[in-house]
Scaffold this motif. Structure first.
Motif, short mmCIF file in Angstrom:
data_model
loop_
_atom_site.label_atom_id
_atom_site.label_comp_id
_atom_site.label_asym_id
_atom_site.label_seq_id
_atom_site.Cartn_x
_atom_site.Cartn_y
_atom_site.Cartn_z
N ASP A 24 0.83 -1.22 -0.01
CA ASP A 24 -0.03 0.05 0.19
C ASP A 24 1.04 1.12 -0.09
OD1 ASP A 24 -1.81 1.69 2.70
OD2 ASP A 24 -1.85 2.18 0.67
N ILE A 30 -4.74 -0.46 1.64
CA ILE A 30 -5.19 -1.38 0.59
C ILE A 30 -4.04 -1.27 -0.51
CG2 ILE A 30 -6.77 -1.60 -1.33
CD1 ILE A 30 -8.84 -0.49 0.24
N ASP A 32 -1.98 -1.24 -3.74
CA ASP A 32 -2.13 -0.37 -4.95
C ASP A 32 -1.18 -0.48 -5.99
OD1 ASP A 32 -1.77 1.80 -2.56
OD2 ASP A 32 -0.26 1.33 -4.25
#
Ligand code: TEU
Ligand code: CA
Length: 551
Positions: A24, A30, A32
């Protein structure tokens, strides 16, 4: 199918990234695309040739991206189309291709096509999906259950019909019999391939030929015609890799997908060795202990089936499976040794190996204790079904802990920093407690780390033609503790052995494998002589290259 017979993916090793859990970059908890780009040097150091990137398209995340709402957009939580192009370009500079996940058995229920289909029976998109009238009693058209629990049929009042969704209600199945569906999919594939991606992993591709009204879901009559049409319309002549996920393919049907004269796919992911360890009724949630002779037989059948045509994929874990070292090795007493043993016996077979993120450092299952720690739509859906079948919540959680999908989805463990260096925020799913000592930084600093073992295996695949081209013959197949096989090429023999137990064990080696050779990889003391019987320490594995063998 590939124009030449030595395509790049026969010498390359793949690495699967589950983007939500990899790295992240912006602190929202989250993973990415920019986070993946930050870690490309790690992948380059490992030596992998391509990444299989699980879906990053726009999605409401009912199934963490395996429910696509727009094939031509990137989910905002993962980044932008510019980030995606940058990933393709930055990876290419490092000699790494990006293979995308093609999820076209179904879309998200939030896809514009499905929204239009639900608004009116007259919309041309209505026929992009499977709709059936209610049964005479007003209930679902059939008693077909969904993979993620409950009925596979869902009512839409606006059109007064049920639609079919084999996974979750948010994943309506596309009707591939509709020519416009196929045209739309092939056009989308060409748009992605023209952006320079390295190919596709194709989600549950065995389901696109389904004959719903005759109850045929897997490997239906239209499957191969559709794959041949896909090849003509989108794949032919491109220097790419295509691998189709099929939970129904067997050694007997494999070449229908990937035989050189089929002009369909390059390889398939089969799960025969996985499902052999599941309960016939409760599936993954009631796993059986490893039956090594059965495991060896299944892998051997695939080596034999694709020895002269087609090409194997070699893997023990992915985002749907438990961590390999927890399922097949010993994550406690012999974690490093068993992780290396598993890597050795899988990577030295004939085929393309796939490493799942974290496998390269021997990451283990999460062992969640509370239901609220789980995130997987399948786990919660099956919990309802299995409770109704009398399974206690405690037993269900115990099963989910052993082979549930969340085991593979806990954040990648980069360092001993908070949240394992995965995020500076709050991770979307709990980090494994063992991250404080089990992480990339610690493992790569350890001269006996798992990472270095994988790196050597990947390098061996590029150096030794016997690995990519040699024959395969297992030996002492009934041995319940040790896996042994010989790769053969000309006067060379590569003898590979692995002890799958925490006790000393022996295996009988055929005379052809005897003699003095060069140990090319090991997880224990140097072994250069192969004699029979061969005695192995707990989880010991090694491979010896013997040359000058006649006959
Ligand atoms: O998986 C196919 C699938 O159904 C597996 O999840 C498996 O059969 C199931 O877990 C049985 O326990 C693919 C993707 O890999 C998976 O992540 C998706 O959830 C699924 O298809 C739907 O797209
Ligand atoms: Ca993020």
């Amino acid at each position: 199918m590939h124009p030449d017979d030595k395509p790049w993916w026969k010498r390359a090793t793949g690495y699967q990234i589950y983007p939500r859990s990899f790295n992240d970059s912006n602190g929202d908890g989250i993973g990415d695309l920019p986070g993946i780009i930050e870690k490309l040097d790690h992948l380059q150091a490992l030596g992998i040739g391509f990444v299989w990137l699980s879906p990053v398209y726009a999605s409401p995340m009912a199934d963490n991206g395996y429910d696509i709402a727009d094939y031509d957009a990137i989910a905002p939580e993962f980044g932008t189309m510019d980030d995606m192009q940058r990933l393709v370009d930055e990876a290419k500079v490092r000699g790494i291709r990006i293979v995308m996940d093609l999820v076209v058995n179904h879309t998200s229920s939030e896809h514009a096509w499905f929204q239009a289909a639900c608004a009116s029976r007259d919309a041309h998109e209505h026929e992009y999906y499977y709709w059936r009238d209610a049964a005479p009693d007003g209930g679902p058209p059939s008693d077909r259950r969904a993979v993620f629990g409950g009925s596979a049929w869902h009512w839409v009042e606006a059109v007064g019909r049920y639609y079919f969704a084999y996974f979750s209600s948010g994943q309506p199945d596309l009707n591939w019999q509709n020519r416009q569906v196929r045209r739309n999919v092939f056009a989308m594939m060409n748009r992605w391939l023209d952006r320079g991606i390295g190919g596709f992993r194709m989600d549950v591709i065995d389901l696109i030929g389904k004959d719903l009204d005759n109850g045929v879901l897997e490997q239906g009559p239209d499957l191969h015609p559709y794959l041949q049409e896909m090849h003509r319309e989108a794949l032919a002549g491109r220097d790419i890799l295509t691998v189709g996920e099929s939970w129904s393919v067997t050694p007997d049907t494999a070449l229908q997908y990937c035989g050189r004269e089929r002009y369909e796919l390059d390889m398939v992911f089969n799960f025969n060795h996985v499902v052999a360890g599941w309960d016939p009724e409760f599936g993954r949630f009631k796993p059986k202990p490893l039956d090594l002779p059965l495991f060896k037989r299944i892998l051997g059948e695939w080596q034999t089936a694709l020895a002269e045509d087609g090409w194997n994929s070699l893997f023990l874990s992915n985002h749907d499976l438990p961590r390999a070292v927890s399922r097949y090795g010993d994550p406690d007493r012999h974690r490093v040794a068993s992780a290396k043993m598993l890597a050795t016996v899988i990577h030295l077979m004939k085929g393309t190996p796939y490493i799942y993120q974290g496998e390269e450092i021997g990451m283990t299952n999460a062992n969640f204790t509370r239901l609220e720690q789980f995130r997987d739509v399948e786990t919660f859906g099956q919990l309802e079904d299995q409770r109704a079948a009398g399974v206690s919540e405690a037993d269900f959680i115990a099963g989910a802990n052993r082979t549930g999908r969340d085991n593979a989805r806990t954040p990648m463990q980069w360092s001993d920093e908070p949240s394992a260096g995965f995020t500076r925020g709050t991770p979307w799913i709990d980090v494994n407690d063992n991250a404080v000592h089990l992480n990339v930084e610690a493992d790569r600093a350890d001269p006996d780390g798992v990472f270095g073992h994988y790196r050597r295996l990947i390098a061996l695949r590029r150096q030794l033609p016997i690995i990519t081209e040699g024959g395969y013959r297992s030996f002492d197949d009934a041995n319940p503790c040790v896996f042994g096989y010989v790769r053969t090429l000309g006067d060379q023999r590569l003898v590979v052995v692995g002890n799958f137990t925490g006790e000393r064990a022996s295996i009988g080696v055929p005379a052809e494998g005897w003699g003095e050779g060069r140990c090319v990889i090991r997880n224990g003391p140097e072994r250069t002589t192969i004699d029979s019987p061969l005695s192995l320490a707990p989880y010991e594995s090694f491979a010896v290259l013997i040359t000058g063998v006649d006959g």
